[in-house]
Design a protein around this motif. Sequence first.
Motif, PDB file in Angstrom:
ATOM      1  N   THR A  29      -6.368  -2.363  -4.845  1.00 15.94           N
ATOM      2  CA  THR A  29      -5.369  -3.445  -4.787  1.00 15.94           C
ATOM      3  C   THR A  29      -5.531  -4.352  -6.007  1.00 15.94           C
ATOM      4  O   THR A  29      -6.530  -4.284  -6.721  1.00 15.94           O
ATOM      5  N   LEU A  33      -3.956 -10.661  -1.018  1.00 21.53           N
ATOM      6  CA  LEU A  33      -3.766  -9.708   0.082  1.00 21.53           C
ATOM      7  C   LEU A  33      -2.816 -10.236   1.152  1.00 21.53           C
ATOM      8  O   LEU A  33      -2.824 -11.421   1.488  1.00 21.53           O
ATOM      9  N   HIS A  37      -1.232  -4.812   2.534  1.00 24.55           N
ATOM     10  CA  HIS A  37      -2.574  -4.339   2.164  1.00 24.55           C
ATOM     11  C   HIS A  37      -3.416  -4.077   3.421  1.00 24.55           C
ATOM     12  O   HIS A  37      -4.165  -3.103   3.487  1.00 24.55           O
ATOM     13  N   ASP A  78      -8.965 -13.614   0.138  1.00 20.98           N
ATOM     14  CA  ASP A  78      -9.023 -12.136   0.161  1.00 20.98           C
ATOM     15  C   ASP A  78     -10.374 -11.654   0.707  1.00 20.98           C
ATOM     16  O   ASP A  78     -10.436 -10.757   1.563  1.00 20.98           O
ATOM     17  N   SER A 186       2.725  -9.417  -3.075  1.00 21.79           N
ATOM     18  CA  SER A 186       1.971 -10.575  -3.576  1.00 21.79           C
ATOM     19  C   SER A 186       2.893 -11.494  -4.356  1.00 21.79           C
ATOM     20  O   SER A 186       2.736 -12.715  -4.349  1.00 21.79           O
TER      21      SER A 186
END
Length: 253
Positions: A29, A33, A37, A78, A186
């Motif tokens: 990734t 997130l 994801h 994240d 994102s």
Amino acid sequence: MIIVKKIKDWKSLRVSNSLKNKTLGFVPTMGALHRGHIELVKKSLSQNDITVVSIFVNPTQFNNKADLRNYPVTINSDIKILDELNVNYLFLPEYKELYPDDYKYKITETDFSKLLCGRFRPGHFDGVLTVVMKLFNIIKPDRAYFGEKDYQQLELIRGMVKNFFMDIKIISVPTVRDKDGLALSSRNLRLNAIQRKIAPKFPEILMSDLSIEQIKSRLVSEGFKVEYVEQIGDRRFAAVYLGKVRLIDNVKI
Ligand code: AMP
């Protein structure tokens, strides 16, 4: 969750007893997130003994410097999300680790990568394929997880793995959408309140039974700048801008 920053540290872990005879799932990734994801991570957790996630905002796939500069970074949240999901390892490399050659070597696909997003983002898929090849060679996963949200990317990675005879199973996950239909991304974090209200019209219009030309003019009349809308086989692909924010989506017809 163990955070690994150096390739040499991962390499010694990879051959250690803790990973011996274990299946390893990998989710690459660029961070920031969201639930999209998280679906990939959950699938990997359910199919493998060990799950590795990487976060690396890969500069070589950005053809536009401002886009790279403005790419959202939410590393602390994240880490918390991945830790709570019980991810085993987070690989968090720096540019110099992954690109000791400063990108003199690259992987290029010469056909499909030139269509759709590739027409408007020259070099983008070279950057994607190169970083994924590097990550695969470092992590050495059994399975790797990619979203249908980036369908062209998914197909190109499948092609790379097949044609370089790599022993990695590529597993795809359907696009995760917000309640209003907007595909999670994102980059959605960069939409202002007004743009965020308009944004769900994008998938709605793309999924309608209008012709490609009608779709383009409907999108324009709703305030989108259309980069492309194209149908290949039974799938419709599109990229649009709302202000400076680029949105992509694809749907099966
Ligand atoms: P990114 O961090 O944007 O590079 O995305 C990392 C992975 O997550 C890629 O395989 C994407 O296709 C996947 N992904 C991103 N958004 C979504 C979504 N809304 N649904 C499913 N997968 C996604």
